[in-house]
Design a protein around this motif. Structure first.
Motif, PDB file in Angstrom:
ATOM      1  N   SER A   1       3.114  -7.780 -31.483  1.00  0.00           N
ATOM      2  CA  SER A   1       4.243  -7.929 -30.569  1.00  0.00           C
ATOM      3  C   SER A   1       4.955  -9.247 -30.833  1.00  0.00           C
ATOM      4  CB  SER A   1       3.758  -7.781 -29.123  1.00  0.00           C
ATOM      5  OG  SER A   1       4.851  -7.605 -28.250  1.00  0.00           O
ATOM      6  N   TRP A   2       4.943 -10.161 -29.868  1.00  0.00           N
ATOM      7  CA  TRP A   2       5.550 -11.485 -30.051  1.00  0.00           C
ATOM      8  C   TRP A   2       4.971 -12.179 -31.278  1.00  0.00           C
ATOM      9  CZ3 TRP A   2       8.543 -15.630 -29.528  1.00  0.00           C
ATOM     10  CH2 TRP A   2       8.003 -16.907 -29.594  1.00  0.00           C
TER      11      TRP A   2
ATOM     12  N   ILE B   1      13.470 -16.297 -26.838  1.00  0.00           N
ATOM     13  CA  ILE B   1      13.447 -16.280 -28.309  1.00  0.00           C
ATOM     14  C   ILE B   1      13.422 -14.835 -28.813  1.00  0.00           C
ATOM     15  CG2 ILE B   1      12.024 -16.813 -30.326  1.00  0.00           C
ATOM     16  CD1 ILE B   1      11.196 -19.404 -28.856  1.00  0.00           C
ATOM     17  N   MET B   2      12.578 -13.994 -28.219  1.00  0.00           N
ATOM     18  CA  MET B   2      12.489 -12.597 -28.647  1.00  0.00           C
ATOM     19  C   MET B   2      13.832 -11.899 -28.514  1.00  0.00           C
ATOM     20  SD  MET B   2       9.659 -11.447 -29.872  1.00  0.00           S
ATOM     21  CE  MET B   2       9.427  -9.724 -29.473  1.00  0.00           C
ATOM     22  N   ALA B   3      14.530 -12.141 -27.404  1.00  0.00           N
ATOM     23  CA  ALA B   3      15.812 -11.482 -27.155  1.00  0.00           C
ATOM     24  C   ALA B   3      16.865 -11.892 -28.179  1.00  0.00           C
ATOM     25  CB  ALA B   3      16.296 -11.801 -25.744  1.00  0.00           C
TER      26      ALA B   3
ATOM     27  N   THR C   1       5.192  -4.513 -33.259  1.00  0.00           N
ATOM     28  CA  THR C   1       6.023  -5.708 -33.143  1.00  0.00           C
ATOM     29  C   THR C   1       7.495  -5.383 -33.329  1.00  0.00           C
ATOM     30  OG1 THR C   1       6.191  -8.018 -33.849  1.00  0.00           O
ATOM     31  CG2 THR C   1       5.742  -6.388 -35.577  1.00  0.00           C
ATOM     32  N   TYR C   2       8.267  -6.380 -33.664  1.00  0.00           N
ATOM     33  CA  TYR C   2       9.714  -6.247 -33.804  1.00  0.00           C
ATOM     34  C   TYR C   2      10.219  -7.194 -34.889  1.00  0.00           C
ATOM     35  CZ  TYR C   2       8.848  -5.036 -28.868  1.00  0.00           C
ATOM     36  OH  TYR C   2       8.346  -4.523 -27.714  1.00  0.00           O
ATOM     37  N   ALA C   3      11.422  -6.906 -35.372  1.00  0.00           N
ATOM     38  CA  ALA C   3      12.178  -7.883 -36.161  1.00  0.00           C
ATOM     39  C   ALA C   3      12.992  -8.701 -35.155  1.00  0.00           C
ATOM     40  CB  ALA C   3      13.092  -7.173 -37.154  1.00  0.00           C
TER      41      ALA C   3
END
Length: 197
Positions: free
Chosen positions: A27-28, A121-123, A52-54
């Motif tokens: 994830s993060w 930060i993620m957003a 997770t994500y890019a």
């Protein structure tokens, strides 16, 4: 700010002194290890990216990013003594008592200010430019029923963008696939890393 987290992780790898590392992030954490790779690719032997994500901006539609930011603001608006970080959709089904206990222990140390920084930060993060530049073997390990970072919406685009990526989907698991399916999760990570050591 994300680069600061990556620098801290780089310092740990350098301090251990065993050369390039197998680096995993869930994830993060996956967003952080991608940032590590951006700044210190020489420290990374393999990447293991889990549910997770890019970055949210790099993986989710704008309306979903806005909804998550609004949900985070509601969560963070409670008085500090009542703060209990929770996110919808962490588990595929009803979590076991042990999973709830483990998540509670982990969440007990979370601070609202730190969570706000992390979620902001993620957003704002978009790693899509980095993905085609990744040259190390990369394992994408996903819960089949992950609703936070769905396989089709997030994992498959990562698979298409990262040149040496392999996707493994764990049946019946959600976003916290390491907790919901620990045995196949550990076996998959171990086999991937040992084959590339």
């Amino acid at each position: 700010m994300l680069a600061d987290y990556a620098r801290c992780l780089a310092a740990v790898i350098e301090d251990v002194g065993l050369g390039p590392a197998h680096v995993a992030g869930l994830s993060w954490g996956g967003t952080v290890v991608l940032e590590l790779y951006r700044h210190h690719p020489e420290l990374v032997r393999t990447l293991v990216l889990v549910d997770t994500y890019a970055g949210w901006k790099g993986s989710l539609p704008p309306a979903e990013v806005r909804a998550r930011v609004e949900g985070a603001e509601r969560m963070l608006a409670v008085p500090v003594e009542e703060f209990a970080p929770t996110m919808p959709g962490l588990f595929a089904g009803r979590p076991s008592a042990e999973a709830v206990r483990l998540l509670s222990v982990m969440s007990a140390d979370a601070r609202p200010r730190s969570m706000r920084t992390e979620l902001t930060i993620m957003a704002e993060t978009d790693h899509r430019d980095l993905l085609p530049e990744i040259t190390v073997p990369t394992l994408l390990l996903w819960g089949e029923l992950d609703t936070r970072s769905p396989v089709d919406l997030v994992a498959r685009p990562l698979l298409g963008a990262i040149p040496e990526a392999t996707l493994v989907v764990l049946p019946g698991a959600g976003h916290l696939s390491n907790i919901e399916a620990p045995e196949p999760f550990n076996r998959t990570v171990r086999e991937f890393c040992l084959a590339r050591s």
